[in-house]
Design an enzyme around this catalytic site. Sequence first.
Site, PDB file in Angstrom:
ATOM      1  N   TRP A 104      77.009 -84.366  11.805  1.00 16.10           N
ATOM      2  CA  TRP A 104      77.572 -83.279  10.991  1.00 16.10           C
ATOM      3  C   TRP A 104      76.577 -82.153  10.791  1.00 16.10           C
ATOM      4  CZ3 TRP A 104      82.404 -82.678  11.157  1.00 16.10           C
ATOM      5  CH2 TRP A 104      83.280 -83.781  11.154  1.00 16.10           C
ATOM      6  N   ASP A 180      75.720 -80.030   2.446  1.00 17.65           N
ATOM      7  CA  ASP A 180      77.050 -80.535   2.821  1.00 17.65           C
ATOM      8  C   ASP A 180      77.200 -81.936   2.228  1.00 17.65           C
ATOM      9  OD1 ASP A 180      79.311 -81.584   3.955  1.00 17.65           O
ATOM     10  OD2 ASP A 180      78.680 -81.306   6.040  1.00 17.65           O
ATOM     11  N   LYS A 204      87.054 -87.370   1.606  1.00 13.87           N
ATOM     12  CA  LYS A 204      86.182 -88.529   1.713  1.00 13.87           C
ATOM     13  C   LYS A 204      86.108 -89.227   0.348  1.00 13.87           C
ATOM     14  CE  LYS A 204      85.394 -86.883   5.819  1.00 13.87           C
ATOM     15  NZ  LYS A 204      84.260 -86.154   6.323  1.00 13.87           N
TER      16      LYS A 204
HETATM   17  C1  LIG Z   1      84.111 -85.058   7.307  1.00 12.74           C
HETATM   18  C2  LIG Z   1      82.903 -84.234   7.201  1.00 12.74           C
HETATM   19  C3  LIG Z   1      82.894 -82.875   7.544  1.00 12.74           C
HETATM   20  C4  LIG Z   1      84.095 -82.159   8.133  1.00 12.74           C
HETATM   21  O1  LIG Z   1      85.124 -82.136   7.276  1.00 12.74           O
HETATM   22  P1  LIG Z   1      86.506 -81.433   7.641  1.00 12.74           P
HETATM   23  O2  LIG Z   1      87.119 -81.353   6.291  1.00 12.74           O
HETATM   24  O3  LIG Z   1      87.223 -82.315   8.599  1.00 12.74           O
HETATM   25  O4  LIG Z   1      86.198 -80.113   8.214  1.00 12.74           O
HETATM   26  C5  LIG Z   1      81.737 -82.157   7.386  1.00 12.74           C
HETATM   27  N1  LIG Z   1      80.621 -82.729   6.931  1.00 12.74           N
HETATM   28  C6  LIG Z   1      80.579 -84.040   6.611  1.00 12.74           C
HETATM   29  C7  LIG Z   1      79.312 -84.629   6.100  1.00 12.74           C
HETATM   30  C8  LIG Z   1      81.718 -84.827   6.731  1.00 12.74           C
HETATM   31  O5  LIG Z   1      81.684 -86.120   6.393  1.00 12.74           O
END
Ligand SMILES: *Cc1c(COP(=O)(O)O)cnc(C)c1O
Length: 369
Positions: A104, A180, A204
């Site tokens: 990511w 993030d 998540k």
């Molecule tokens: C799932 C995830 C993303 C991407 O998320 P989307 O909502 O599908 O764009 C980005 N960063 C991390 C750490 C993630 O777990």
Amino acid sequence: MPTFDHRVANFCAGPASMPNAVIERAQAELSNWHGSGMSVMEMSHRSGAFIEIARHAEASLRQLMGIPENYRVLFLQGGGSMQFSAVPLNLLHGQADYLDTGIWSAKALKEAQRYAAAGLGNINIVASGKANGYTRVPDRTEWQLSDNASYFHYCPNETINGVALYGVPDVPSDVPLVADMSSCILSEPIEVSRFGVIYAGAQKNIGPSGLTLVIVREDLLGRAHAVCPSVVNYEQQAANNSMLNTPPTFAWYLAGLVFDWLLEQGGVEVIYQQNLQKARTLYDFIDSSDFYHNGVDKDNRSIMNIPFTLADSELDKAFLQAADAAGFLNLKGHRTVGGMRASIYNAIDLPTVQRLVEFMARFAQQHSK
Ligand SMILES: *Cc1c(COP(=O)(O)O)cnc(C)c1O
């Protein structure tokens, strides 16, 4: 009222399991929210009822995370991935530092490089864990920070690789930290005041997909490039209370229900202690077994996403089939890393993890030579 006995143990990395109590409450309120005669889905985002829902969700999140007054909370669309672009479009001036600790953070980096190539600034890769297969966060002594970075971007919890950076990265205090937190927000207490921007896709550890949280320090508003689209412009979204265009109303409402559920559980510190216990239960079992393996450095093991492999990968298929049959779903690892992965976000309780370990032990016993 239906019972929820039929619900499986869902270890999906996202969209992920949500608390039963939240699903039940949403169901109870589905067609007639608080006597309004309509579903939240059908409400104007400008209506008094929805504004109350929106404000309440924000207040609960502020309470849970201890968000200081000088931070704005935005409820946006586009997922974590949209923020990979929003961050440079809002904040990249001169240099920006990126730490690469997994798939990511590498994706975030790649998007930022697109804007650097278009002349918005320069991206410096501070350090990368790619060479070690993303099994540990590069040591602080290996980091090459730039002078006067406009921000430092990193991903504290790499959802796919199961690699986590604990504690606040050691960078100069005047460099805004951009994190993030898609897969770790609300899993452990953090000091929001140490960050410039925190962002997280909701699917998540919060609620359904379609909602993205951005927590941004006020002094970072107003730095966006002229080409930044309005819907991802932090200053404009803040000025419009995240309603520059139609926000993801139903997901916003559900996130609010999850925040209230978390407060009822006792808040983030209480859920963090449970998360530690859940992770310890699974890692201790994996480490004690010759049948299962997790290759992440012990200091960098994620407490939310736990990848593991079977000593004999020929058994992968049988493992997943047996797990499905036993009601343990979505244990297949990400296609880029293979193996298995158990995502044990806040909504997964300790007894569920214990039952998973019992299942894994049984499977190992049945298939050991
Ligand atoms: C799932 C995830 C993303 C991407 O998320 P989307 O909502 O599908 O764009 C980005 N960063 C991390 C750490 C993630 O777990």
